[in-house]
Design a protein around this motif. Structure first.
Motif, PDB file in Angstrom:
ATOM      1  N   MET A  77       0.825  -1.131  -0.336  1.00 16.10           N
ATOM      2  CA  MET A  77       0.116  -0.219   0.192  1.00 16.10           C
ATOM      3  C   MET A  77       1.466   1.636   0.199  1.00 16.10           C
ATOM      4  SD  MET A  77      -3.305   1.203   2.788  1.00 16.10           S
ATOM      5  CE  MET A  77      -3.711   2.803   2.637  1.00 16.10           C
ATOM      6  N   LEU A  78       2.238   1.588   1.104  1.00 13.68           N
ATOM      7  CA  LEU A  78       2.829   2.604   1.090  1.00 13.68           C
ATOM      8  C   LEU A  78       3.371   2.731  -0.832  1.00 13.68           C
ATOM      9  CD1 LEU A  78       4.009   2.252   4.907  1.00 13.68           C
ATOM     10  CD2 LEU A  78       2.307   3.901   3.609  1.00 13.68           C
ATOM     11  N   VAL A  79       3.620   1.248  -1.069  1.00 15.05           N
ATOM     12  CA  VAL A  79       4.797   1.910  -1.874  1.00 15.05           C
ATOM     13  C   VAL A  79       4.123   2.651  -3.301  1.00 15.05           C
ATOM     14  CG1 VAL A  79       6.068   0.842  -3.956  1.00 15.05           C
ATOM     15  CG2 VAL A  79       7.018   0.204  -1.017  1.00 15.05           C
ATOM     16  N   THR A  80       2.922   1.747  -3.401  1.00 12.12           N
ATOM     17  CA  THR A  80       1.567   2.190  -4.510  1.00 12.12           C
ATOM     18  C   THR A  80       1.586   3.487  -4.483  1.00 12.12           C
ATOM     19  OG1 THR A  80       0.749  -0.204  -4.210  1.00 12.12           O
ATOM     20  CG2 THR A  80      -0.294   1.593  -5.253  1.00 12.12           C
ATOM     21  N   LEU A  81       1.334   3.635  -3.378  1.00 12.10           N
ATOM     22  CA  LEU A  81       0.823   4.929  -2.493  1.00 12.10           C
ATOM     23  C   LEU A  81       2.449   6.039  -3.243  1.00 12.10           C
ATOM     24  CD1 LEU A  81      -1.529   4.943   0.491  1.00 12.10           C
ATOM     25  CD2 LEU A  81      -1.709   5.518  -2.162  1.00 12.10           C
ATOM     26  N   ASP A  82       3.225   5.657  -2.945  1.00 12.99           N
ATOM     27  CA  ASP A  82       4.445   6.626  -3.048  1.00 12.99           C
ATOM     28  C   ASP A  82       4.322   6.905  -5.116  1.00 12.99           C
ATOM     29  OD1 ASP A  82       5.750   7.919  -1.252  1.00 12.99           O
ATOM     30  OD2 ASP A  82       6.955   5.799  -0.886  1.00 12.99           O
ATOM     31  N   ILE A  83       4.420   5.711  -4.799  1.00 18.72           N
ATOM     32  CA  ILE A  83       4.686   5.730  -7.207  1.00 18.72           C
ATOM     33  C   ILE A  83       3.181   6.427  -7.336  1.00 18.72           C
ATOM     34  CG2 ILE A  83       4.318   4.567  -8.582  1.00 18.72           C
ATOM     35  CD1 ILE A  83       6.739   4.162  -7.763  1.00 18.72           C
ATOM     36  N   LEU A  84       2.147   6.202  -7.164  1.00 15.04           N
ATOM     37  CA  LEU A  84       0.662   7.516  -7.229  1.00 15.04           C
ATOM     38  C   LEU A  84       1.462   8.630  -7.168  1.00 15.04           C
ATOM     39  CD1 LEU A  84      -1.736   4.876  -6.560  1.00 15.04           C
ATOM     40  CD2 LEU A  84      -1.475   5.649  -8.577  1.00 15.04           C
ATOM     41  N   ARG A  85       2.370   9.614  -5.995  1.00 12.84           N
ATOM     42  CA  ARG A  85       2.245  10.453  -6.210  1.00 12.84           C
ATOM     43  C   ARG A  85       3.484  10.717  -6.411  1.00 12.84           C
ATOM     44  NH1 ARG A  85       2.930  11.683   0.771  1.00 12.84           N
ATOM     45  NH2 ARG A  85       4.552   9.776   0.662  1.00 12.84           N
ATOM     46  N   ALA A  86       4.235  10.398  -7.146  1.00 10.45           N
ATOM     47  CA  ALA A  86       5.099  10.516  -8.528  1.00 10.45           C
ATOM     48  C   ALA A  86       4.890  11.178  -9.326  1.00 10.45           C
ATOM     49  CB  ALA A  86       6.555   9.312  -8.559  1.00 10.45           C
ATOM     50  N   SER A  87       3.805   9.668  -9.561  1.00 12.01           N
ATOM     51  CA  SER A  87       3.086  10.501 -11.043  1.00 12.01           C
ATOM     52  C   SER A  87       2.506  11.474 -11.449  1.00 12.01           C
ATOM     53  CB  SER A  87       2.244   9.360 -11.407  1.00 12.01           C
ATOM     54  OG  SER A  87       3.117   7.814 -11.328  1.00 12.01           O
ATOM     55  N   ALA A  88       1.539  11.697  -9.771  1.00  9.29           N
ATOM     56  CA  ALA A  88       0.918  12.873 -10.458  1.00  9.29           C
ATOM     57  C   ALA A  88       1.882  13.954 -10.426  1.00  9.29           C
ATOM     58  CB  ALA A  88       0.171  12.932  -8.906  1.00  9.29           C
ATOM     59  N   VAL A  89       2.967  14.324  -9.065  1.00 11.11           N
ATOM     60  CA  VAL A  89       3.644  15.086  -9.537  1.00 11.11           C
ATOM     61  C   VAL A  89       4.674  15.378 -10.551  1.00 11.11           C
ATOM     62  CG1 VAL A  89       6.003  15.196  -8.113  1.00 11.11           C
ATOM     63  CG2 VAL A  89       5.410  16.899  -7.668  1.00 11.11           C
ATOM     64  N   LEU A  90       4.937  14.694 -11.036  1.00 16.99           N
ATOM     65  CA  LEU A  90       5.249  14.494 -12.533  1.00 16.99           C
ATOM     66  C   LEU A  90       4.867  15.053 -13.605  1.00 16.99           C
ATOM     67  CD1 LEU A  90       8.741  13.359 -13.541  1.00 16.99           C
ATOM     68  CD2 LEU A  90       7.379  11.817 -13.818  1.00 16.99           C
ATOM     69  N   CYS A  91       3.129  14.749 -13.413  1.00 11.80           N
ATOM     70  CA  CYS A  91       2.708  15.454 -14.268  1.00 11.80           C
ATOM     71  C   CYS A  91       2.395  17.170 -14.594  1.00 11.80           C
ATOM     72  CB  CYS A  91       1.295  15.037 -14.447  1.00 11.80           C
ATOM     73  SG  CYS A  91       1.114  13.616 -15.180  1.00 11.80           S
ATOM     74  N   LEU A  92       2.460  17.164 -13.302  1.00 14.19           N
ATOM     75  CA  LEU A  92       2.471  19.480 -13.623  1.00 14.19           C
ATOM     76  C   LEU A  92       3.294  20.310 -14.129  1.00 14.19           C
ATOM     77  CD1 LEU A  92       2.532  18.978  -8.832  1.00 14.19           C
ATOM     78  CD2 LEU A  92       0.544  20.285 -10.698  1.00 14.19           C
ATOM     79  N   PRO A  93       4.238  19.891 -14.437  1.00 17.02           N
ATOM     80  CA  PRO A  93       5.240  20.865 -15.304  1.00 17.02           C
ATOM     81  C   PRO A  93       4.634  20.635 -16.960  1.00 17.02           C
ATOM     82  CG  PRO A  93       6.863  19.128 -14.420  1.00 17.02           C
ATOM     83  CD  PRO A  93       5.334  18.531 -14.074  1.00 17.02           C
ATOM     84  N   PHE A  94       4.095  19.590 -16.998  1.00 17.17           N
ATOM     85  CA  PHE A  94       3.162  20.093 -18.205  1.00 17.17           C
ATOM     86  C   PHE A  94       1.851  20.290 -18.864  1.00 17.17           C
ATOM     87  CE2 PHE A  94       6.246  16.417 -17.719  1.00 17.17           C
ATOM     88  CZ  PHE A  94       6.623  16.411 -19.016  1.00 17.17           C
ATOM     89  N   VAL A  95       0.739  20.997 -17.098  1.00 15.74           N
ATOM     90  CA  VAL A  95      -0.245  21.436 -17.273  1.00 15.74           C
ATOM     91  C   VAL A  95       0.108  22.899 -18.071  1.00 15.74           C
ATOM     92  CG1 VAL A  95      -0.582  20.175 -15.086  1.00 15.74           C
ATOM     93  CG2 VAL A  95       0.436  22.532 -15.480  1.00 15.74           C
ATOM     94  N   ASP A  96      -1.470  22.946 -18.774  1.00 17.39           N
ATOM     95  CA  ASP A  96      -1.589  24.356 -18.677  1.00 17.39           C
ATOM     96  C   ASP A  96      -2.836  25.245 -18.771  1.00 17.39           C
ATOM     97  OD1 ASP A  96      -3.254  22.820 -20.884  1.00 17.39           O
ATOM     98  OD2 ASP A  96      -1.915  22.461 -22.562  1.00 17.39           O
ATOM     99  N   SER A  97      -3.611  24.663 -17.557  1.00 20.63           N
ATOM    100  CA  SER A  97      -5.046  25.678 -17.361  1.00 20.63           C
ATOM    101  C   SER A  97      -4.445  24.806 -16.307  1.00 20.63           C
ATOM    102  CB  SER A  97      -5.696  24.900 -18.162  1.00 20.63           C
ATOM    103  OG  SER A  97      -5.868  23.606 -17.968  1.00 20.63           O
ATOM    104  N   LEU A  98      -5.856  25.551 -14.931  1.00 21.51           N
ATOM    105  CA  LEU A  98      -6.044  25.282 -13.785  1.00 21.51           C
ATOM    106  C   LEU A  98      -6.651  24.216 -13.408  1.00 21.51           C
ATOM    107  CD1 LEU A  98      -6.925  29.436 -13.125  1.00 21.51           C
ATOM    108  CD2 LEU A  98      -4.377  28.338 -12.241  1.00 21.51           C
ATOM    109  N   TRP A  99      -7.182  23.958 -13.999  1.00 23.16           N
ATOM    110  CA  TRP A  99      -8.489  23.384 -13.495  1.00 23.16           C
ATOM    111  C   TRP A  99      -7.546  21.904 -13.958  1.00 23.16           C
ATOM    112  CZ3 TRP A  99      -8.880  18.607 -16.556  1.00 23.16           C
ATOM    113  CH2 TRP A  99      -8.583  18.285 -17.881  1.00 23.16           C
ATOM    114  N   GLN A 100      -6.252  21.445 -14.188  1.00 25.09           N
ATOM    115  CA  GLN A 100      -5.288  20.749 -14.027  1.00 25.09           C
ATOM    116  C   GLN A 100      -4.530  20.593 -12.605  1.00 25.09           C
ATOM    117  OE1 GLN A 100      -3.637  21.251 -18.007  1.00 25.09           O
ATOM    118  NE2 GLN A 100      -4.582  19.890 -19.218  1.00 25.09           N
ATOM    119  N   VAL A 101      -4.244  21.540 -12.540  1.00 27.97           N
ATOM    120  CA  VAL A 101      -4.064  21.913 -11.746  1.00 27.97           C
ATOM    121  C   VAL A 101      -4.587  21.603 -10.481  1.00 27.97           C
ATOM    122  CG1 VAL A 101      -2.412  23.743 -10.227  1.00 27.97           C
ATOM    123  CG2 VAL A 101      -2.560  23.708 -12.469  1.00 27.97           C
ATOM    124  N   TYR A 102      -6.052  22.076 -10.395  1.00 27.15           N
ATOM    125  CA  TYR A 102      -6.203  21.359  -9.470  1.00 27.15           C
ATOM    126  C   TYR A 102      -6.567  20.080  -8.954  1.00 27.15           C
ATOM    127  CZ  TYR A 102      -7.365  26.474  -9.016  1.00 27.15           C
ATOM    128  OH  TYR A 102      -7.383  27.951  -8.218  1.00 27.15           O
TER     129      TYR A 102
END
Length: 456
Positions: A77-102
């Motif tokens: 569970m902890l490892v899965t959540l860490d990987i999901l957190r890494a995936s979410a934060v890795l997407c942030l540099p590619f956002v171009d609108s506020l709804w994606q940030v939220y």
């Protein structure tokens, strides 16, 4: 204290916590810069809404950690959540609108809302000795405070040679390293309890324990006191230094650093204090000091007095916060630990969700002196409620009565389970219909499925 770090699996978990904390600190800085890039003058509004989403995720989602715990191995569970957190934060540099940030911020903090209480509930299982666990809590508090002090400095240094979006990538790497460190240790299996309980029963198990245990009801009001004082510091320090005192913005971080230094000092002192004084005395003393010190803000202190005041308040807050894990562990069965830690995580952040906007609104609509006074009054009233709710007795060895009952759940043959078997029930723990006789006896009392209400 520091000689304790290398011992056993805790070394890996503590390293994972530090690395993930510093990564998250970098993302906090990068998020503010991303908000400015997307919204410019409205960046404060964007950031405020993103932080509100974070608190909403913490309050609503974290109780699910107690529901999931019986059905998924902790390490997975902890490892899965860490990987999901890494995936979410890795997407942030590619956002171009506020709804994606939220959306990404909500997903990131949904994972954190499940990860953090599960992680916190794991530590007492790998450190059953109270002395070791006390040191672990102090180290954990120390890690949080050092991250608050050092992450902005580290981010500033990195931003001299890197663009801010690289900070998101570094945070993703930090989460992956955290996952690898957790994979490297064997974590004890959670006590599953009764896995055929209803979803609602498991979802509310932690809050039932919380609100039926006098010491934990007191903790709830202490959470409110911490939030009232902490929100005043976090929300209005910049306003006080820049507007009230008319000083440069470079002096704002020093005020926050003063609070961190005070908190670190208390975290280091807690193991010694707990050898000589009770949890109740330490935590209530810290809360009394918090409210009283915040009242001094009504006198409009100068900058250097503010630094001393913030340092003392940081010390007082840490006196309340650091021993909380001990209090939670001592007031539940092992099988209920994930649910209780999740409930605390949710309820404590609900207090922050109330106090953050309240402190900001009071400071904006009234004078800062009024805001100091009213937030201090809230903290003092919450502290008085805690003093009234928390019993003075030093032990939970309580006399109580059980009426006769017949029910079925997963159990060992402990003092509450002495009954006849026919041979088909299987090895312990096992589940079958069994009878409890009426009895009056004394033992350490916690709220669980056999003790649903406090005896007085």
């Amino acid at each position: 204290m520091f000689s304790f770090i290398p011992q056993g699996p805790f070394r890996h978990l503590f390293a994972a916590q530090i690395i993930a904390l510093f990564g998250t600190g970098l993302t906090s800085i990068a998020l503010a810069l991303l908000a400015y890039e997307l919204a410019e003058a409205d960046a404060g509004l964007v950031l405020g809404f993103a932080l509100a989403l974070k608190m909403v995720a913490y309050v609503i989602v974290s109780p699910l950690a107690g529901v999931i715990a019986p059905f998924m191995p902790r390490r997975r569970m902890l490892v899965t959540l860490d990987i999901l957190r890494a995936s979410a934060v890795l997407c942030l540099p590619f956002v171009d609108s506020l709804w994606q940030v939220y959306l990404l911020i909500f997903l990131l903090n949904t994972c954190s809302a499940l990860f953090t209480p599960t992680f916190q509930a794991t530590i007492p299982d790998i450190l059953p000795d109270e002395k070791d666990y006390t040191q672990a809590l102090s180290l954990s508090r120390l890690a949080y405070d050092l991250e608050n002090l050092l992450s902005p400095t580290l981010a500033a240094l990195l931003l001299t040679v890197l663009s801010f979006d690289v900070l998101f990538s570094l945070n993703a790497i930090a989460f992956v390293i955290s996952a690898l460190l957790i994979v490297s240790v064997a974590l004890p299996a959670a006590n599953q309890g009764q896995t055929n309980d209803s979803f609602w029963y498991r979802l509310t198990a932690g809050s039932r324990i919380y609100f039926r245990t006098p010491a934990l009801k007191a903790l709830m009001t202490l959470n409110l006191a911490i939030s009232a004082v902490g929100a005043m510091q976090i929300v209005n320090t910049v306003v006080y230094v820049r507007s009230e005192l008319g000083l440069a913005e470079t002096l704002v971080p020093l005020a926050f650093a003063a609070a961190g230094i005070g908190s670190i000092s208390a975290a280091v002192a807690i193991p010694w204090l707990l050898k000589h004084y009770s949890q109740r005395l330490i935590m209530l003393t810290g809360s009394v000091l918090m409210g009283g010190l915040l009242l001094i803000g009504t006198l409009r202190p100068d900058y250097y007095t503010l630094l001393i005041l913030w340092c003392l308040i940081g010390f007082s807050c840490s006196l309340v916060q650091t021993p909380i894990g001990l209090l939670l562990r001592s007031h539940c069965q092992e099988e209920d630990r994930p649910a209780l830690f999740a409930a605390h995580f949710s309820l404590s952040h609900a207090c922050w969700l109330i106090c953050y906007p309240l402190a900001g609104w009071l400071g904006a609509q009234w004078t800062l002196a009024t805001a100091f006074g009213l937030m201090a009054l809230l903290a003092i009233l919450a502290t008085l409620a805690a003093i009234a709710l928390w019993p003075r007795n030093k032990t939970n060895e309580l006399w109580h009565e059980h009426s006769a009952q017949n029910h079925q759940h997963l159990h060992f043959h402990d003092e509450h389970h002495q009954h006849h078997h026919e041979g088909w029930e299987g090895p312990e723990p096992h589940s079958h219909n069994h009878q409890h006789q009426a009895i009056r006896h004394q033992h350490k009392f916690v709220i669980d499925r056999h003790h649903r209400h406090w005896p007085y």
